[in-house]
Write a protein that holds these residues in place. Structure first.
Motif, PDB file in Angstrom:
ATOM      1  N   ALA A  32       0.820  -1.216   0.000  1.00  0.00           N
ATOM      2  CA  ALA A  32       0.000   0.000   0.000  1.00  0.00           C
ATOM      3  C   ALA A  32       0.855   1.269   0.000  1.00  0.00           C
ATOM      4  O   ALA A  32       0.309   2.372   0.025  1.00  0.00           O
ATOM      5  CB  ALA A  32      -0.938  -0.004   1.197  1.00  0.00           C
ATOM      6  N   GLY A  33       2.164   1.111   0.001  1.00  0.00           N
ATOM      7  CA  GLY A  33       3.052   2.260  -0.076  1.00  0.00           C
ATOM      8  C   GLY A  33       3.648   2.727   1.239  1.00  0.00           C
ATOM      9  O   GLY A  33       4.373   3.720   1.274  1.00  0.00           O
ATOM     10  N   PHE A  34       3.357   2.028   2.324  1.00  0.00           N
ATOM     11  CA  PHE A  34       3.934   2.397   3.614  1.00  0.00           C
ATOM     12  C   PHE A  34       5.357   1.857   3.712  1.00  0.00           C
ATOM     13  O   PHE A  34       5.695   0.843   3.101  1.00  0.00           O
ATOM     14  CB  PHE A  34       3.106   1.823   4.768  1.00  0.00           C
ATOM     15  CG  PHE A  34       1.785   2.513   4.962  1.00  0.00           C
ATOM     16  CD1 PHE A  34       1.676   3.602   5.821  1.00  0.00           C
ATOM     17  CD2 PHE A  34       0.662   2.088   4.283  1.00  0.00           C
ATOM     18  CE1 PHE A  34       0.470   4.244   6.001  1.00  0.00           C
ATOM     19  CE2 PHE A  34      -0.563   2.723   4.456  1.00  0.00           C
ATOM     20  CZ  PHE A  34      -0.653   3.799   5.315  1.00  0.00           C
ATOM     21  N   ILE A  35       6.171   2.536   4.491  1.00  0.00           N
ATOM     22  CA  ILE A  35       7.546   2.104   4.749  1.00  0.00           C
ATOM     23  C   ILE A  35       7.645   1.746   6.225  1.00  0.00           C
ATOM     24  O   ILE A  35       7.325   2.568   7.093  1.00  0.00           O
ATOM     25  CB  ILE A  35       8.547   3.217   4.398  1.00  0.00           C
ATOM     26  CG1 ILE A  35       8.452   3.560   2.906  1.00  0.00           C
ATOM     27  CG2 ILE A  35       9.960   2.816   4.786  1.00  0.00           C
ATOM     28  CD1 ILE A  35       9.203   4.802   2.513  1.00  0.00           C
ATOM     29  N   ALA A  36       8.079   0.534   6.516  1.00  0.00           N
ATOM     30  CA  ALA A  36       8.178   0.076   7.908  1.00  0.00           C
ATOM     31  C   ALA A  36       9.388   0.704   8.578  1.00  0.00           C
ATOM     32  O   ALA A  36      10.477   0.735   8.012  1.00  0.00           O
ATOM     33  CB  ALA A  36       8.282  -1.443   7.956  1.00  0.00           C
ATOM     34  N   GLY A  37       9.161   1.210   9.788  1.00  0.00           N
ATOM     35  CA  GLY A  37      10.249   1.836  10.508  1.00  0.00           C
ATOM     36  C   GLY A  37      10.098   1.707  12.008  1.00  0.00           C
ATOM     37  O   GLY A  37       9.064   1.254  12.514  1.00  0.00           O
ATOM     38  N   ILE A  38      11.156   2.100  12.694  1.00  0.00           N
ATOM     39  CA  ILE A  38      11.155   2.147  14.149  1.00  0.00           C
ATOM     40  C   ILE A  38      11.842   3.437  14.574  1.00  0.00           C
ATOM     41  O   ILE A  38      12.728   3.950  13.883  1.00  0.00           O
ATOM     42  CB  ILE A  38      11.874   0.934  14.800  1.00  0.00           C
ATOM     43  CG1 ILE A  38      13.295   0.781  14.257  1.00  0.00           C
ATOM     44  CG2 ILE A  38      11.074  -0.329  14.640  1.00  0.00           C
ATOM     45  CD1 ILE A  38      14.120  -0.276  14.947  1.00  0.00           C
ATOM     46  N   SER A  39      11.420   3.953  15.707  1.00  0.00           N
ATOM     47  CA  SER A  39      12.109   5.081  16.324  1.00  0.00           C
ATOM     48  C   SER A  39      13.399   4.564  16.938  1.00  0.00           C
ATOM     49  O   SER A  39      13.446   3.429  17.426  1.00  0.00           O
ATOM     50  CB  SER A  39      11.211   5.687  17.411  1.00  0.00           C
ATOM     51  OG  SER A  39      11.949   6.575  18.210  1.00  0.00           O
ATOM     52  N   VAL A  40      14.421   5.394  16.957  1.00  0.00           N
ATOM     53  CA  VAL A  40      15.659   4.968  17.618  1.00  0.00           C
ATOM     54  C   VAL A  40      15.430   4.743  19.109  1.00  0.00           C
ATOM     55  O   VAL A  40      16.177   3.996  19.742  1.00  0.00           O
ATOM     56  CB  VAL A  40      16.812   5.961  17.376  1.00  0.00           C
ATOM     57  CG1 VAL A  40      17.207   5.993  15.909  1.00  0.00           C
ATOM     58  CG2 VAL A  40      16.477   7.343  17.885  1.00  0.00           C
ATOM     59  N   VAL A  41      14.377   5.320  19.660  1.00  0.00           N
ATOM     60  CA  VAL A  41      14.025   5.072  21.053  1.00  0.00           C
ATOM     61  C   VAL A  41      13.657   3.598  21.230  1.00  0.00           C
ATOM     62  O   VAL A  41      14.007   2.983  22.235  1.00  0.00           O
ATOM     63  CB  VAL A  41      12.865   5.991  21.497  1.00  0.00           C
ATOM     64  CG1 VAL A  41      12.360   5.620  22.874  1.00  0.00           C
ATOM     65  CG2 VAL A  41      13.294   7.442  21.446  1.00  0.00           C
ATOM     66  N   THR A  42      12.984   3.034  20.245  1.00  0.00           N
ATOM     67  CA  THR A  42      12.591   1.621  20.295  1.00  0.00           C
ATOM     68  C   THR A  42      13.822   0.720  20.305  1.00  0.00           C
ATOM     69  O   THR A  42      13.832  -0.309  20.982  1.00  0.00           O
ATOM     70  CB  THR A  42      11.674   1.287  19.108  1.00  0.00           C
ATOM     71  OG1 THR A  42      10.537   2.148  19.168  1.00  0.00           O
ATOM     72  CG2 THR A  42      11.237  -0.160  19.123  1.00  0.00           C
TER      73      THR A  42
END
Length: 137
Positions: A32-42
């Protein structure tokens, strides 16, 4: 954007049903066009050792890692004020949602936390008028 609870599912064995559900969801979102990511806090919040730690290290290398800027921390502070949340857990959750809200498009936060995260997502949506959606896993 995966929070620590969502990210931690990636440390599980491949046959774990919730991990398989999360991976299927990530594929749908990618299409659907989303990019998976995480915060560096995670990255700091979720720690594992042994084989689980190795799996997290690999997944961390596959996900976009988004740094926390001063503007992100200021938005997190606004989200906490708007929702009345505080404390360590509230701060980390607010930083994750604020990081997702830094996207110029619709954002989704994937978490098993149905308590704080939906409230923070609603507040972020109100501030920016572009949805920050919650998806529970």
């Amino acid at each position: 954007m995966l929070d620590a609870q969502g990210f931690s599912l990636l440390a599980e064995e491949d046959h774990h049903p919730r991990k398989r559900e999360l991976l299927a969801l990530l594929k749908v979102y990618e299409r659907a066009g989303f990019i998976a990511g995480i915060s560096v806090v995670t990255v700091a919040e979720e720690r594992r050792t042994g084989a689980a730690g190795q799996r997290l290290d690999w997944w961390r290398s596959q996900l976009v890692r988004v740094p926390v800027s001063e503007s992100t921390s200021l938005l997190a502070r606004q989200l906490l004020e708007e929702t009345g949340l505080d404390g360590h857990r509230g701060v980390v959750d607010a930083l994750v949602v604020a990081t997702a809200a830094s996207s110029p498009d619709v954002a989704r936060v994937i978490s098993s936390d149905a308590g704080h995260i939906p409230k923070l997502c609603a507040a972020a949506t109100a501030f920016r008028r572009i949805p920050v959606e919650f998806k529970q896993v």
